[in-house]
Design an enzyme around this catalytic site. Structure first.
Site, PDB file in Angstrom:
ATOM      1  N   GLU A 105      -3.848 171.723-107.370  1.00 49.76           N
ATOM      2  CA  GLU A 105      -2.574 171.391-108.008  1.00 49.76           C
ATOM      3  C   GLU A 105      -1.616 172.584-107.932  1.00 49.76           C
ATOM      4  O   GLU A 105      -2.040 173.709-107.637  1.00 49.76           O
ATOM      5  CB  GLU A 105      -2.832 171.015-109.475  1.00 49.76           C
ATOM      6  CG  GLU A 105      -3.750 169.813-109.666  1.00 49.76           C
ATOM      7  CD  GLU A 105      -3.076 168.481-109.337  1.00 49.76           C
ATOM      8  OE1 GLU A 105      -2.159 168.432-108.490  1.00 49.76           O
ATOM      9  OE2 GLU A 105      -3.483 167.464-109.934  1.00 49.76           O
ATOM     10  N   ASP A 130     -13.147 167.031-102.228  1.00 52.85           N
ATOM     11  CA  ASP A 130     -13.075 167.121-103.687  1.00 52.85           C
ATOM     12  C   ASP A 130     -13.844 165.994-104.366  1.00 52.85           C
ATOM     13  O   ASP A 130     -14.342 165.075-103.697  1.00 52.85           O
ATOM     14  CB  ASP A 130     -11.603 167.137-104.143  1.00 52.85           C
ATOM     15  CG  ASP A 130     -10.764 166.051-103.459  1.00 52.85           C
ATOM     16  OD1 ASP A 130     -11.346 165.114-102.883  1.00 52.85           O
ATOM     17  OD2 ASP A 130      -9.523 166.136-103.508  1.00 52.85           O
ATOM     18  N   ASP A 159       2.800 165.567-105.861  1.00 51.12           N
ATOM     19  CA  ASP A 159       3.152 166.870-106.446  1.00 51.12           C
ATOM     20  C   ASP A 159       2.835 168.024-105.491  1.00 51.12           C
ATOM     21  O   ASP A 159       2.881 169.185-105.874  1.00 51.12           O
ATOM     22  CB  ASP A 159       2.462 167.068-107.800  1.00 51.12           C
ATOM     23  CG  ASP A 159       0.939 167.210-107.680  1.00 51.12           C
ATOM     24  OD1 ASP A 159       0.396 167.084-106.553  1.00 51.12           O
ATOM     25  OD2 ASP A 159       0.289 167.449-108.716  1.00 51.12           O
ATOM     26  N   HIS A 215      -0.125 168.511-103.892  1.00 51.05           N
ATOM     27  CA  HIS A 215      -1.508 169.002-103.809  1.00 51.05           C
ATOM     28  C   HIS A 215      -2.171 168.619-102.497  1.00 51.05           C
ATOM     29  O   HIS A 215      -1.860 167.605-101.886  1.00 51.05           O
ATOM     30  CB  HIS A 215      -2.342 168.570-105.021  1.00 51.05           C
ATOM     31  CG  HIS A 215      -2.722 167.131-105.103  1.00 51.05           C
ATOM     32  ND1 HIS A 215      -2.570 166.393-106.249  1.00 51.05           N
ATOM     33  CD2 HIS A 215      -3.282 166.283-104.204  1.00 51.05           C
ATOM     34  CE1 HIS A 215      -3.027 165.170-106.046  1.00 51.05           C
ATOM     35  NE2 HIS A 215      -3.448 165.077-104.815  1.00 51.05           N
TER      36      HIS A 215
HETATM   37  C1  GLP Z   1      -5.857 162.334-104.162  1.00 48.00           C
HETATM   38  C2  GLP Z   1      -6.932 163.165-103.412  1.00 48.00           C
HETATM   39  C3  GLP Z   1      -6.304 163.945-102.308  1.00 48.00           C
HETATM   40  C4  GLP Z   1      -5.361 163.011-101.591  1.00 48.00           C
HETATM   41  C5  GLP Z   1      -4.149 162.760-102.450  1.00 48.00           C
HETATM   42  C6  GLP Z   1      -3.190 161.706-101.917  1.00 48.00           C
HETATM   43  O1  GLP Z   1      -5.803 162.557-105.514  1.00 48.00           O
HETATM   44  N1  GLP Z   1      -7.730 164.033-104.201  1.00 48.00           N
HETATM   45  O2  GLP Z   1      -7.304 164.477-101.454  1.00 48.00           O
HETATM   46  O3  GLP Z   1      -4.938 163.588-100.395  1.00 48.00           O
HETATM   47  O4  GLP Z   1      -4.515 162.545-103.778  1.00 48.00           O
HETATM   48  O5  GLP Z   1      -3.595 160.418-102.241  1.00 48.00           O
HETATM   49  P1  GLP Z   1      -3.058 159.146-101.441  1.00 48.00           P
HETATM   50  O6  GLP Z   1      -3.462 159.351-100.042  1.00 48.00           O
HETATM   51  O7  GLP Z   1      -3.751 157.975-102.062  1.00 48.00           O
HETATM   52  O8  GLP Z   1      -1.590 159.123-101.622  1.00 48.00           O
END
Ligand code: GLP
Length: 255
Positions: free
Chosen positions: A138, A64, A131, A133
């Protein structure tokens, strides 16, 4: 059922993930690795970098990217992937792909085409948002969705505000591989650490498969490994069974 491995900490999960990626690269030096951003996969990249494997032929596709941020902004995923993945792992920048290039209205189709041309992803690393995702899909994302532009939830923007001066600086839009795109990868490796992920992990692994919890889409995939620490495993109903399965893993099953 997803294979769930409960490890003492994120560093141990990083080592196991690096074992799995190392095996893949040994079997196929030009394998296609699906890479993720966020804090979660960092121990994987650190463990992998420490092994000094020749990854120069590996190809990588990111999940992404923010929309509305210059590609060279320090928090764009183009920059993050270059800084945390391409450089430390010694990947060839020409073989590393991040969505969101060119006219944004075509960027999803262009990325899907590039993924298909590459022969698809062999192993997709996934983090998990609080959440639920995966990528930036989302709650409410279609289980069949492809790479497209999405609107981030306020919760995700607040979670990611730590990378920016304020939550107002976090972009509202993003481009992300869809759940259908992610499910086409030949293997999924989802990682989650810490108690703030415990609920999302339980919903992804044991909850109903629902667009309300995009992480639950992993249950539709035939080959999923979930690496969690004790805190992230805390809400799993069948944690003891996963430990028992892992302890009795037949010798012929690859890690
Ligand atoms: C981000 C990314 C995701 C990631 C998630 C968790 O916003 N777009 O690909 O897996 O949120 O983030 P973190 O690993 O910092 O908790």
């Amino acid at each position: 059922m997803a294979e769930v491995v409960i490890l003492p900490d994120a560093a141990a999960a990083g080592e196991l993930a690096a074992d799995i990626i190392g095996d893949l690269v040994q079997a196929r030096p030009d394998a296609v690795l699906g890479v993720a951003t966020g804090s979660t996969p960092l121990p994987v990249y650190q463990a992998l970098a420490a092994r000094r494997l020749d990854l120069s032929r590996l190809r990588a596709f990111a999940l992404d990217e923010y929309v509305g941020l210059a590609l060279d902004h320090p928090q764009s995923y183009h920059s993050v992937i270059a800084r945390e993945v391409t450089g430390p792992l010694g990947l060839d920048p020409a073989r590393v792909h991040v969505p969101g290039e060119g006219p944004i209205e075509h960027a999803g189709d262009v990325y899907e085409h590039a993924l298909t041309e590459a022969g698809g992803v062999d192993l997709q690393l996934l983090g998990l948002g609080t959440d639920g995702h995966i990528g930036f899909n989302e709650p409410g994302s279609s289980l069949a969705s492809l790479t497209r532009v999405k609107t981030l939830t306020e919760q995700t923007r607040r979670d990611n505000a730590r990378f920016f001066d304020s939550v107002d600086d976090v972009p509202i839009h993003c481009i992300t591989q869809g759940l259908g795109t992610i499910l086409r990868a030949r293997r999924l490796l989802l990682l989650a650490f810490g108690e703030r992920k415990a609920e999302a992990v339980a919903a992804a692994v044991e909850g109903p498969v629902t667009a309300n919890h995009p992480g639950s889409a992993i249950q539709l995939h035939p080959r999923v490994t979930v690496l969690v620490d004790e805190a992230a495993a805390a809400r799993l109903e069948h944690a003891d069974y996963y430990r028992y399965v892992h302890a009795n893993k037949p010798y012929w099953q690859p890690r």
